[in-house]
Design a protein around this motif. Structure first.
Motif: not given
Length: 305
Positions: A200-207, A260-278
């Motif tokens: 599990i990555p220690d830190g914030f990242y994007l998909v 995935l939820c991030a793929g539900l539309s035809g949006a040009k700009y899409v990102s999924t955030t991932e936070v590591y709360p632990d």
């Protein structure tokens, strides 16, 4: 890397039966209040934004209404921004970060954008701290036509009139230690597959989206988040959760193919955030602030175009 754990439901080599899914559901319990922690805050924002109920979960319609918040000064000339939280209900900062953005930042951005925010796609999952819904279905693998997840189907139906016009979509998530201790072992048992645990990555990242990565957009979000929390470093293999790093703090997924939820539309700009709360370097408040920073960084980038 941790070794996979044996899950207490099901038989080795066999996919879960309906009885197994019922046994799993019977193991779940309410651990926090959607009404107190989410709905009360969302309803309080009704004075500043348009509040719309777009459905309710069939397991308890009175307890689990589904709400959206929209900017009031809606204009056809403004780009539409979609922000979603709580697709996986257990991911606390996704829900609270979405709400905090509306409480602190959204009015200023509403001068430039039409904003649609879904604070908690999966309220039953929020209360029971679950990745799945009551039917043992992952809503974040179910954003497609005739979805088997009612949470996903309700959101798709609500967004249908504007889906083709969504300009940007930011979906707020977390990656937690419970992914390895609970959710991946459950997934392996449900589907009768070998599911290796990932570091599990220690830190914030994007998909981002493999087909449409929008590198500069992702970088702008990471740069803003760096001001408030640490970014996850790649592992020794140059990967995050088993996926090759696309750039610092960013990996890409096939968002539409995976439902995935991030793929539900035809949006040009899409990102999924991932936070590591632990992480020992953060607390719940820092995780919420990081989610807000990600949204702000993305929107500031779009304003600069």
């Amino acid at each position: 890397m941790n070794s996979p754990q044996r899950y207490p439901i099901g038989s080795t080599g066999q996919k879960w039966s309906d009885a197994d899914k019922s046994a799993w559901l019977a193991m779940q319990s309410v651990k926090r209040s959607y009404q107190e922690q989410v709905l009360s805050k969302v309803l309080a924002l009704g004075g500043q934004f348009t509040l719309e109920q777009y459905g309710a979960l069939s397991c308890d319609e009175a307890r689990y209404p589904l709400y959206a918040l929209k900017s009031r000064d809606w204009q056809s000339t403004k780009p539409i921004i979609l922000v979603t939280g709580g697709v996986h209900g257990y991911e606390t900062s996704g829900v609270q970060g979405a709400i905090r953005f509306m409480e602190t930042k959204a009015l200023a951005y509403a001068e430039h954008f039409n904003i649609v925010l879904i604070p908690c796609v999966s309220p039953w999952g929020y209360e029971t701290i679950n990745r799945w819904n009551p039917s043992a279905i992952d809503p974040n693998r179910s954003f497609y036509q005739d979805s088997p997840a009612e949470e996903s189907a309700a959101l798709l139906a609500y967004l249908a009139p504007i889906n083709a016009d969504i300009f940007a979509h930011i979906d707020l998530h977390e990656t937690t230690d419970s992914d390895n201790s609970e959710f991946r072992p459950a997934l392996a048992a449900r589907d009768a597959v070998v599911h290796d645990n990932w570091n599990i990555p220690d830190g914030f990242y994007l998909v981002g989206d493999t087909i449409n990565p929008q590198t500069a957009f992702q970088k702008a979000m990471i740069t803003e988040v760096e001001q408030v929390t640490h970014i996850a470093p790649a592992d020794d293999g140059g990967k995050l959760i088993g996926v090759e790093l696309a750039q610092f703090g960013v990996i890409n997924y096939a968002t539409k193919a995976l439902g995935l939820c991030a793929g539900l539309s035809g949006a040009k700009y899409v990102s999924t955030t991932e936070v590591y709360p632990d992480s020992p370097l953060v607390d719940g408040e820092n995780c919420i602030i990081a989610q807000v920073a990600a949204i702000s960084g993305g929107l500031d980038y779009l304003l600069s175009l």
